[in-house]
Design a protein around this motif. Structure first.
Motif, PDB file in Angstrom:
ATOM      1  N   GLY A 104      31.802  56.194  41.137  1.00 41.13           N
ATOM      2  CA  GLY A 104      31.452  55.338  40.250  1.00 41.13           C
ATOM      3  C   GLY A 104      30.971  53.983  40.737  1.00 41.13           C
ATOM      4  N   GLN A 105      31.018  53.656  42.276  1.00 41.36           N
ATOM      5  CA  GLN A 105      30.773  52.346  42.710  1.00 41.36           C
ATOM      6  C   GLN A 105      29.048  52.380  42.885  1.00 41.36           C
ATOM      7  N   LYS A 106      28.310  51.579  42.917  1.00 38.76           N
ATOM      8  CA  LYS A 106      27.080  51.452  42.924  1.00 38.76           C
ATOM      9  C   LYS A 106      26.603  51.606  44.523  1.00 38.76           C
ATOM     10  N   GLU A 107      25.445  51.969  44.571  1.00 37.51           N
ATOM     11  CA  GLU A 107      25.018  52.137  46.031  1.00 37.51           C
ATOM     12  C   GLU A 107      25.150  50.965  46.808  1.00 37.51           C
ATOM     13  N   LEU A 108      25.576  51.268  48.166  1.00 34.81           N
ATOM     14  CA  LEU A 108      25.873  50.019  49.183  1.00 34.81           C
ATOM     15  C   LEU A 108      24.345  49.505  49.728  1.00 34.81           C
ATOM     16  N   ARG A 109      24.414  48.327  49.501  1.00 39.13           N
ATOM     17  CA  ARG A 109      23.076  47.770  50.053  1.00 39.13           C
ATOM     18  C   ARG A 109      23.193  46.321  50.404  1.00 39.13           C
ATOM     19  N   PRO A 110      23.057  46.057  51.949  1.00 36.35           N
ATOM     20  CA  PRO A 110      23.111  44.642  52.265  1.00 36.35           C
ATOM     21  C   PRO A 110      21.712  44.013  51.801  1.00 36.35           C
ATOM     22  N   ILE A 111      22.124  42.629  51.241  1.00 33.50           N
ATOM     23  CA  ILE A 111      20.876  42.041  50.846  1.00 33.50           C
ATOM     24  C   ILE A 111      20.812  40.802  51.821  1.00 33.50           C
ATOM     25  N   THR A 112      21.254  41.001  52.860  1.00 29.61           N
ATOM     26  CA  THR A 112      20.987  40.019  54.111  1.00 29.61           C
ATOM     27  C   THR A 112      20.499  40.939  55.392  1.00 29.61           C
ATOM     28  N   GLN A 113      19.558  40.238  56.217  1.00 23.43           N
ATOM     29  CA  GLN A 113      19.289  40.817  57.299  1.00 23.43           C
ATOM     30  C   GLN A 113      20.462  40.943  58.516  1.00 23.43           C
ATOM     31  N   TYR A 114      21.409  40.474  58.122  1.00 25.15           N
ATOM     32  CA  TYR A 114      22.423  40.396  59.311  1.00 25.15           C
ATOM     33  C   TYR A 114      22.956  41.951  59.724  1.00 25.15           C
ATOM     34  N   ALA A 115      22.891  42.655  58.263  1.00 24.79           N
ATOM     35  CA  ALA A 115      23.304  43.978  58.418  1.00 24.79           C
ATOM     36  C   ALA A 115      22.259  45.020  58.248  1.00 24.79           C
ATOM     37  N   LYS A 116      22.188  46.018  59.010  1.00 24.87           N
ATOM     38  CA  LYS A 116      21.322  47.067  58.953  1.00 24.87           C
ATOM     39  C   LYS A 116      21.497  47.948  57.569  1.00 24.87           C
ATOM     40  N   LYS A 117      22.783  48.377  57.742  1.00 27.29           N
ATOM     41  CA  LYS A 117      23.231  49.051  56.509  1.00 27.29           C
ATOM     42  C   LYS A 117      24.651  48.993  56.374  1.00 27.29           C
ATOM     43  N   ALA A 118      25.197  49.391  54.927  1.00 23.82           N
ATOM     44  CA  ALA A 118      26.619  49.652  54.761  1.00 23.82           C
ATOM     45  C   ALA A 118      26.857  50.922  54.406  1.00 23.82           C
ATOM     46  N   PHE A 119      28.006  51.573  54.864  1.00 22.57           N
ATOM     47  CA  PHE A 119      28.396  52.981  54.427  1.00 22.57           C
ATOM     48  C   PHE A 119      29.777  53.358  54.475  1.00 22.57           C
ATOM     49  N   TRP A 120      30.252  54.322  53.909  1.00 23.09           N
ATOM     50  CA  TRP A 120      31.781  54.654  54.011  1.00 23.09           C
ATOM     51  C   TRP A 120      31.616  55.541  55.224  1.00 23.09           C
TER      52      TRP A 120
END
Length: 230
Positions: A104-120
């Motif tokens: 139910g959690q929405k897609e992980l998506r960084p909104i800053t250039q500091y991180a390439k991606k976020a994931f479990w």
């Protein structure tokens, strides 16, 4: 004559230890860094606190900017202040943790250039992390292990409706040990805070199991303090 006090310069950061549970595995939320130091390394979601914001406000902002998750209840659990923990100077970090339902959690998506991606990432296969984040993770993990023994935190990780097998799998994943199926179920059902539903699993190839819900109100009435859950 007005007394002139020295001005102190200090740098604080926030690191977030966010646990989730999915497909029988306990997972931790990580980012892939896109900035030096430790560029391309995996790390906990974390960054520097701005001068004009509180520690709690910074935790919410940083988690949102690095993962896209927001409006999440997090708790402080430890402060890490070793002198050489950051190669650019003295940085003291305040660590927060949370337990969430991945479903139910929405897609992980960084909104800053500091991180390439976020994931479990599965806790059981965790690689070495940037900075002292492996130590921060271990401290947070040990905290939820202790809490699992005397507070019903498992139900923060499970779907709203779950099977007893899912519940046992979660306990085994956190405690890193096998539990006797008969004794575990007998003990959990004896507490009286599991509500058996008139529903069974759907879409499974094996015999569908009964579904249960955690009755938070009944738990609050029965138990005024902590308890030995396992």
């Amino acid at each position: 004559m007005e007394l002139m006090l020295p001005k102190f310069d200090s740098v604080f950061s926030i690191d977030c230890v966010i646990f989730g549970f999915e497909a029988g595995e306990l997972k931790i939320l990580l980012i892939e860094r896109n900035e030096e130091p430790y560029k391309d390394w995996l790390a906990l979601p974390g960054y520097i606190v701005e001068q004009d914001e509180s520690i709690d406000d910074a935790a919410e902002r940083i988690l949102y900017e690095l993962t896209g998750l927001r409006d999440m209840h997090m708790q402080q659990f430890h402060t890490f202040g070793e002198v050489n923990r950051h190669p650019q100077g003295r940085v003291i970090t305040v660590a927060y943790y949370a337990l969430i339902r991945i479903n139910g959690q929405k897609e992980l998506r960084p909104i800053t250039q500091y991180a390439k991606k976020a994931f479990w990432h599965p806790v059981s296969e965790l690689p070495k992390l940037a900075f002292d984040h492996s130590e921060i993770f271990k401290t947070g993990f040990n905290k939820i292990k202790r809490r699992l023994h005397y507070q019903p935190i498992a139900f923060e990780l499970l779907p709203e409706k779950f099977t007893l097998t899912q519940l046992q799998s979660l306990y085994e994943a956190v405690l890193d040990k096998k539990l006797d199926k008969r004794n575990f179920r007998k003990k959990m059902l004896s507490y009286g805070f599991l509500k058996e539903l008139d529903e069974k699993q759907k879409g499974v190839s094996y015999r569908a199991a009964k579904l249960y819900k955690f009755d938070k109100r009944k738990y609050g009435k029965i138990f005024q303090g902590d308890m030995n859950l396992v």
